[in-house]
Design a protein around this motif. Structure first.
Motif: not given
Length: 812
Positions: A237-238, A244-245, A249-250
């Motif tokens: 599930d790209r 999620d990345r 990152f935030a």
């Protein structure tokens, strides 16, 4: 009906103005389109072209490999023989296609011939045209190589410039270079992805080999649809993974937040960095950074860990520039250095935990800033070259050495320009680190296709720009002027770097003179800006910074080129030129740095080691002169002084001593801000000054030794005087407050040295602000140097004796 078809086909069969009927020769020939004489690159940029190969515009922009011309109307080629238009030895295609015994109908297909004959004629015509074009390209490529080598310019515009020796072997090397050059464009085929999430693959890797298999992609797709999809194998599930990345990152980083200083302190350090360092090495887009920085301090805004690391790494660069925080010492290192080291270490650890695959622009900005912070504060000096080389390798893996415009990639103008800036910054880091350590650089073997950063102010474009503005003229200074102009001399500097750091080569004297002439030509081509612009304008532009660095990075190569010939001067008079060039280059380096020093601009000598190198070079060339030929300074020697030398170097011996003194003062200023992190450099400069005084007959050997030791120890007395007391003292808090050093004594823009140095005076007699720990000073001032038994230099955590007694040991 046949007549109609014949009439219809006849004009289409004509190639040279005839219609197939010999009686209709009076019909005017079709007007041939004129070949445009300007190169394709100048036409694209809408600039005037000198119509040479390569033209002046392409040479100045650092992209001579892109200079190409039309070989025929509408058909571009990589050669420039079309500059001669129809004067070339080749005639148009039609006369080369002769299949009969001289009739026009035998030379060209006619509408009266059967279809099979017409197809055969068309095929022969195409084959002949193809052969003609191939021959033309091969011959003109040879002409291009000869022209390029004769002008001593770079073969590919970015790597190795033509050396004087290669000019003699043009005919021998032409075939090899032509064969290699034909493979260069293939390197762009492995550049995949966009923005900073790209990946570069060379022409011979497994992915490129897979691309060569015709039909492999539909075969695998059909196999997956027919055999794998029915098995209900779960796919990635790209979208969810990307979400999620982005969420991770935030997120903020609690540890980075805990070491972040106050807003006022951060603002002042950020202003110092943007005002000085960003005018040399372009790392951030200033308006975009200021916008994000304003939101960074908004209480309702959640701080992103990456931006916190960016801010910390940025203020670590300029931390030691703030004297208000640099007036306390622990050992030989200032409190500012320790703070900068703490910020740098924390950011390095955070950066190392980040994914190597999913990186953004900010990750590469942080990497560049961390290198600057280590360079300025002298953290892990032995790793400068390897760290710079690692950045180059990482940049190549994402294709920063390939310009997105050349590769045809769909990257926004903002990201494309930032890629050019970061690549230019990393290149300069690696080239200078290679020169400082005397080791080769990887860039000599890298095909650099990236254009130079545009001469643009950051306000002229942003992330929403659909296209970049036209680069401003060279004479117009911007924050990007250094990055834009430095690319022009990069091929020559890489060639010199390869020559000086490669296998030992005995250069002929004529070759040294030719290289010196090439360096001088690059220096003369640099623009002359108004170096007082910052004083006459409200803008913070400082062209003197970029002007100095552009000159320094070229003049520094004159010294190692001529150094081997200093010893040969006494055997042949022609090598006197080597002495003059060597001395002038070292003198110019000191004068340019001192000009910045007098203005209070310290960024450049924090980044470079020119003051140390220049002091050693000036002493070296002076020691090669006859001993004791200078008129002594003191009048007490006037009766017994020898005759003054008429040589240029010895006639300026007093100036030479003054120049070395300037280098020592610059080094003292850095030590009293950052700490004595490289004590070997300062001790060597003091020793070189005393050695030169002995050689010139100004002092006897014992007095020169005492003077060198006094200067060295007095600096460490200052470091002891500003130590943070490890025990409570009898002084009250108010006494300590009044006895603290005045920051203006160092941070003033016209300050030459943080303490006025009086030659021949004892440490107690030197002028300066009141010391916070006067009990550490010598108790007996009647002698030149009488140690105080209560003073413990072990507090400095450094063995000062080893710096003098074991000079061949570990310098760093």
């Amino acid at each position: 009906m046949a007549e109609s078809e014949s009439t219809t086909n006849m004009p289409a069969a004509s190639d040279d103005g005839h219609d197939g009927n010999d009686d209709n020769d009076s019909e005017p020939a079709r007007k041939r389109q004129r070949i445009r004489l300007s190169c394709l690159e100048c036409r694209r940029r809408k600039l005037s072209c000198s119509r040479e190969l390569p033209c002046d515009r392409c040479l100045k922009s650092g992209t001579p490999d892109r200079c190409s011309y039309e070989s025929k109307p509408g058909g571009p080629t990589t050669t420039a023989a079309s500059l001669a238009g129809e004067k070339t030895s080749f005639s148009p295609v039609a006369p080369l296609v002769s299949f009969g015994a001289g009739s026009d109908n035998a030379r060209r297909p006619s509408g009266n011939h059967p279809p099979a004959r017409r197809e055969a004629d068309n095929s022969l015509l195409k084959d002949a045209a193809r052969d003609h074009e191939r021959i033309r390209k091969l011959e003109l490529e040879v002409a291009q190589l000869r022209t390029t080598l004769s002008k001593q310019s770079s073969v590919d515009g970015s790597t190795i410039a033509a050396s004087p020796s290669t000019i003699k072997d043009v005919a021998k090397e032409t075939h090899v270079v032509t064969s290699c050059a034909s493979f260069i464009p293939e390197t762009a085929h492995g550049y995949r992805g966009n923005s900073f999430r790209s990946r570069y693959y060379g022409p011979y890797n497994a992915w490129s080999a897979l691309q060569e298999l015709t039909g492999i992609h539909p075969f695998m797709r059909e196999t997956a649809d027919e055999w794998l999809r029915p098995l209900n194998i779960q796919k990635k599930d790209r979208a969810k993974r990307q979400e999620d990345r982005d969420k991770k990152f935030a997120e903020p980083d609690p540890f980075l937040e805990s070491i972040l200083p106050s807003k006022d302190e951060t603002d002042s350090l950020i202003a110092v960095y943007l005002d000085q360092f960003e005018q040399l090495h372009r790392i951030v887009h200033i308006p975009t950074f200021k916008k994000e920085y304003a939101a960074f301090w908004d209480p309702s805004h959640e701080r992103c860990a990456s931006f916190t690391a960016l801010v910390l790494s940025m203020i670590a660069v300029s931390c030691c520039m703030d004297m208000q925080a640099s007036n306390k010492f622990v050992g030989i290192k200032s409190s500012s250095f320790q703070t900068a080291e703490k910020w740098t270490t924390a950011c390095v650890e955070w950066h190392g935990r980040q994914s190597q695959k999913h990186r953004r622009l900010v990750h590469y900005q942080i990497a560049c800033l961390l290198y600057l912070a280590k360079k300025v504060n002298i953290i892990k000096k032995k790793r400068f070259w390897t760290t710079a080389g690692s950045m180059i390798r990482e940049a190549i893996t994402i294709g920063l050495h390939q310009d997105p415009d050349h590769a045809g990639k769909r990257i926004s103008p903002y990201n494309a320009e930032m890629r050019r800036r970061l690549w230019a910054t990393m290149v300069e880091f690696d080239v200078q680190a290679s020169h400082n350590q005397g080791v080769p650089t990887l860039l000599s073997q890298v095909y650099n296709d990236t254009d130079a950063p545009g001469n643009l102010d950051d306000e002229s474009f942003d992330e929403s720009s659909t296209e970049l503005p036209i680069s401003r003229p060279r004479l117009e200074y911007t924050f990007s002027s250094y990055a834009h102009l430095s690319r022009q001399s990069l091929p020559l500097r890489l060639e010199l770097n390869k020559l000086l750091t490669g296998p030992p080569v005995d250069l002929e004297w004529e070759q040294v003179l030719q290289y010196s002439d090439m360096i001088t030509q690059e220096i003369d081509a640099l623009p002359e800006w108004d170096l007082e612009m910052e004083e006459n304008s409200e803008m913070s532009h400082k062209p003197i910074l970029a002007h100095t660095l552009l000159h320094v990075q070229l003049r520094q190569y004159l010294i190692p080129l001529h150094q081997p010939y200093l010893k040969l001067r006494k055997y042949h008079s022609k090598y006197q030129t080597a002495e003059f060039v060597y001395y002038s280059a070292a003198r110019d380096l000191v004068m340019m740095h001192d000009r910045l020093f007098q203005k209070g601009i310290r960024a450049l000598y924090f980044l470079r080691e020119d003051s140390l190198r220049a002091a050693m070079n000036l002493c070296n060339v002076s020691l090669h002169q006859p001993k004791g030929t200078i008129v002594p300074v003191s009048s007490q020697y006037a009766a017994n002084r020898p005759a003054a030398s008429t040589g240029l170097i010895m006639s300026n011996a007093q100036e030479t001593l003054g120049l070395i003194e300037k280098c020592i003062m610059i080094m003292e200023d850095r030590i009293l801000r950052c700490g004595n992190n490289d004590p070997w450099g300062y001790s060597s400069m003091c020793a070189a000054y005393g050695l030169l005084e002995t050689h010139l007959g100004i002092k006897i050997l014992d007095n020169a030794k005492a003077k060198a030791a006094e200067r060295f120890i007095s600096l460490h007395y200052k470091l002891l005087a500003y130590q943070i007391p490890p025990f409570p003292t009898q002084q009250t808090q108010s006494d300590l407050a009044t006895s603290q050093p005045n920051p203006d004594a160092i941070s003033g823009p016209s300050s030459v040295s943080p303490f006025a140095m009086q030659l021949g005076a004892t440490p107690l007699h030197r002028e300066g602000p009141p010391l916070s720990m006067p009990w550490l000073l010598p108790t007996d001032t009647t002698q030149l140097l009488v140690p105080n038994p209560d003073v413990n230099f072990g507090m400095l955590d450094s063995d000062l004796t080893d710096l003098w007694g074991d000079w061949g040991g570990d310098f760093t």
